[in-house]
Design an enzyme around this catalytic site. Structure first.
Site, PDB file in Angstrom:
ATOM      1  N   TYR A 152      42.716  39.287  39.970  1.00  0.00           N
ATOM      2  CA  TYR A 152      43.783  39.735  39.017  1.00  0.00           C
ATOM      3  C   TYR A 152      43.592  38.451  37.948  1.00  0.00           C
ATOM      4  O   TYR A 152      44.104  37.578  38.205  1.00  0.00           O
ATOM      5  CB  TYR A 152      45.192  39.442  39.653  1.00  0.00           C
ATOM      6  CG  TYR A 152      45.229  40.759  40.374  1.00  0.00           C
ATOM      7  CD1 TYR A 152      45.794  42.052  40.087  1.00  0.00           C
ATOM      8  CD2 TYR A 152      45.260  40.789  41.815  1.00  0.00           C
ATOM      9  CE1 TYR A 152      46.013  43.102  40.776  1.00  0.00           C
ATOM     10  CE2 TYR A 152      45.512  41.796  42.609  1.00  0.00           C
ATOM     11  CZ  TYR A 152      45.735  43.075  42.129  1.00  0.00           C
ATOM     12  OH  TYR A 152      46.094  44.171  42.952  1.00  0.00           O
ATOM     13  N   TYR A 208      36.079  39.482  30.754  1.00  0.00           N
ATOM     14  CA  TYR A 208      37.387  40.023  30.168  1.00  0.00           C
ATOM     15  C   TYR A 208      37.349  38.924  28.802  1.00  0.00           C
ATOM     16  O   TYR A 208      36.988  37.747  28.927  1.00  0.00           O
ATOM     17  CB  TYR A 208      38.487  39.460  30.942  1.00  0.00           C
ATOM     18  CG  TYR A 208      38.699  40.400  32.159  1.00  0.00           C
ATOM     19  CD1 TYR A 208      39.504  41.443  31.991  1.00  0.00           C
ATOM     20  CD2 TYR A 208      37.981  40.220  33.234  1.00  0.00           C
ATOM     21  CE1 TYR A 208      39.892  42.091  33.152  1.00  0.00           C
ATOM     22  CE2 TYR A 208      38.079  41.067  34.368  1.00  0.00           C
ATOM     23  CZ  TYR A 208      39.116  42.186  34.266  1.00  0.00           C
ATOM     24  OH  TYR A 208      39.270  42.753  35.233  1.00  0.00           O
ATOM     25  N   ASP A 243      45.231  47.185  33.553  1.00  0.00           N
ATOM     26  CA  ASP A 243      46.675  47.551  33.432  1.00  0.00           C
ATOM     27  C   ASP A 243      47.039  48.110  31.957  1.00  0.00           C
ATOM     28  O   ASP A 243      45.999  48.247  31.287  1.00  0.00           O
ATOM     29  CB  ASP A 243      47.302  46.102  33.116  1.00  0.00           C
ATOM     30  CG  ASP A 243      47.479  45.220  34.503  1.00  0.00           C
ATOM     31  OD1 ASP A 243      47.581  45.924  35.447  1.00  0.00           O
ATOM     32  OD2 ASP A 243      47.564  44.159  34.565  1.00  0.00           O
TER      33      ASP A 243
END
Ligand SMILES: [Zn+2]
Ligand SMILES: [Zn+2]
Length: 446
Positions: free
Chosen positions: A410, A338, A270
């Site tokens: 996601y 992440y 994103d």
């Protein structure tokens, strides 16, 4: 032996009765006979033999037969036949252009060959392949002639052109022909009397880090004008001034003197997500490059300098198209790591946070397409793995985690649950409302 020879001579005569043929066009019908010969030699040799036969016919007093053969040869401009007619005091017919190639194999061919060599001097290449476009009427005439004499030795005019031009290019440039993957394709267009040079794309593999938030991975067109430029986007046609794609491809397009460049990433992040650590793999497809032997270390330095701390590339190397497919496949299957900074909006015992890493170990997450992308993606259920969650830091109102998961998950939704569309989620597990403050990609496995 002697039973075969007459058929070759007969067929040559038959062909020349049907149409006026230059040496190259006549010889081409016999192209598969003999090596280290060109079609022009084949053609003129056949004409020579027929001329000699005519001479013998005259000696034998069979003038009428001889004259017919000599006139056919003379019309095509064959000098010995014209001489022979003249010496015998016979009428010498006018020379006519070749009815098959219409002279295309001579002056126009040389003209386009020179043009090709001239154009090629602007390109970097080691290997080439020649192709051509010739009027369809020529191909049709050639087929008609071949079938009328039932010949099985010939080659097509296109092949002759490609081969001839190919060997001249080899001689003049010292480069090699390559029929599988040539660096450049050279197309001689006899309709427009012009040459096209089509360089094969160059593919460059690398990894990038996106060091700041707020830049999209790919170029976003302005939603109002869709790229043409309007007051809303200050005439840029873009929604954002910078993108990872543009920061990487612009210097490449310039260095390779390319027409364009396509960015292929191993997944995407994103706009508000950074990419740190070992970065994200990508492949750039440099389209129609004039240069193809660029020093990638220098290129890397230039991209990084011009990106001014927004984006950084490393490990640049030359690769081929197949890497793009592998990248896309692996993006869906391979591990990603992440880092997330999460805000807790309710009261929560800190011990519960520690339990996250016990619960989210080798867990399958059921995830419906996030609401925020539903306007452009189909609503479907995906099953993705979370391998490991590591708690890095816990503060009063925030905590920081490292998440190792399968590509295609996601992650923001894994954290806040997307109103139950992603389950299990951190928010669901903790029973407290969560908000993602920061998200960074730390590693994307190749
Ligand atoms: Zn011809
Ligand atoms: Zn606009």
């Amino acid at each position: 032996m002697l039973d075969v020879a007459p058929s070759i001579i007969e067929k040559s005569l038959k062909l020349m009765e049907e149409a006026v043929l230059c040496d190259k066009c006549l010889g081409r019908f016999f192209a598969n006979l003999g090596f280290a010969l060109n079609n022009e030699t084949r053609g003129s040799s056949l004409k020579t033999i027929i001329c000699m036969v005519s001479s013998e016919l005259i000696n034998k007093g069979r003038q009428q037969e001889a004259i017919e053969m000599l006139r056919i040869l003379a019309k095509s401009g064959f000098k010995p036949a014209r001489e022979l007619l003249a010496r015998n005091g016979l009428e010498v017919p006018e020379v006519l252009p070749c009815e098959l190639c219409e002279g295309l194999l001579y002056e126009p061919l040389h003209q386009l060959t020179n043009k090709a060599i001239n154009y090629l001097s602007a390109y970097d290449f080691n290997t080439y392949l020649v192709g051509c476009r010739v009027p369809g009427t020529i191909i049709e005439r050639e087929d008609a002639l071949r079938s009328c004499v039932e010949i099985e030795w010939g080659e097509s005019i296109k092949r002759e052109i490609n081969r001839e031009v190919g060997s001249i290019i080899m001689l003049k440039t010292g480069k090699k022909p390559d029929f599988q993957k040539p660096d450049v394709l050279v197309i001689l267009d006899f309709h427009r009397m012009d040459v096209e040079v089509k360089p094969r794309p160059v593919f460059i593999y690398g990894r990038y880090r996106k060091l700041i938030r707020g830049i999209p991975q790919s170029k976003w067109f302005c939603p109002s004008c869709r790229g043409s430029g309007c007051p809303e986007c200050n005439g840029t046609g873009k929604r954002y001034k910078f993108s990872v794609e543009e920061l990487i491809t612009k210097p490449m397009i310039e260095r390779f003197e390319a027409h364009d460049a396509k960015f292929h990433g191993a997944g995407r992040e994103d706009i508000d997500v950074r990419v740190l650590g070992s970065g994200r793999p990508f492949v750039i497809e440099v389209i129609e490059p004039k240069k193809r032997f660029i020093n990638l270390e220098e290129l890397q330095r230039e991209i990084n300098e011009r990106s001014q701390g927004m984006v950084e590339v490393f490990n640049l190397s030359y690769t081929d198209r197949s890497t793009i497919g592998k990248l896309k496949l692996s993006a869906k299957a391979k591990r990603k790591t992440y880092r997330a900074l999460i805000e807790i909006e309710d009261q929560l015992e800190k011990e519960r946070i520690g339990a996250l890493s016990d619960f989210f170990r080798e867990v399958t997450i059921k995830q419906w397409t996030p609401r925020r992308v539903l306007h452009r993606r189909a609503d479907k259920l995906r099953m993705k793995r979370v391998y490991e969650v590591e708690i890095l830091d816990v503060k009063d109102k925030t905590f920081e985690v490292l998440i190792k998961c399968q590509g295609g998950l996601y992650v923001k939704e894994l954290i806040h649950g997307d109103e139950g569309r992603t389950t299990p989620s951190f928010q669901e597990f903790l029973g407290a409302k969560l908000r993602v403050l920061e998200l960074d990609v730390i590693d994307v496995e190749d």
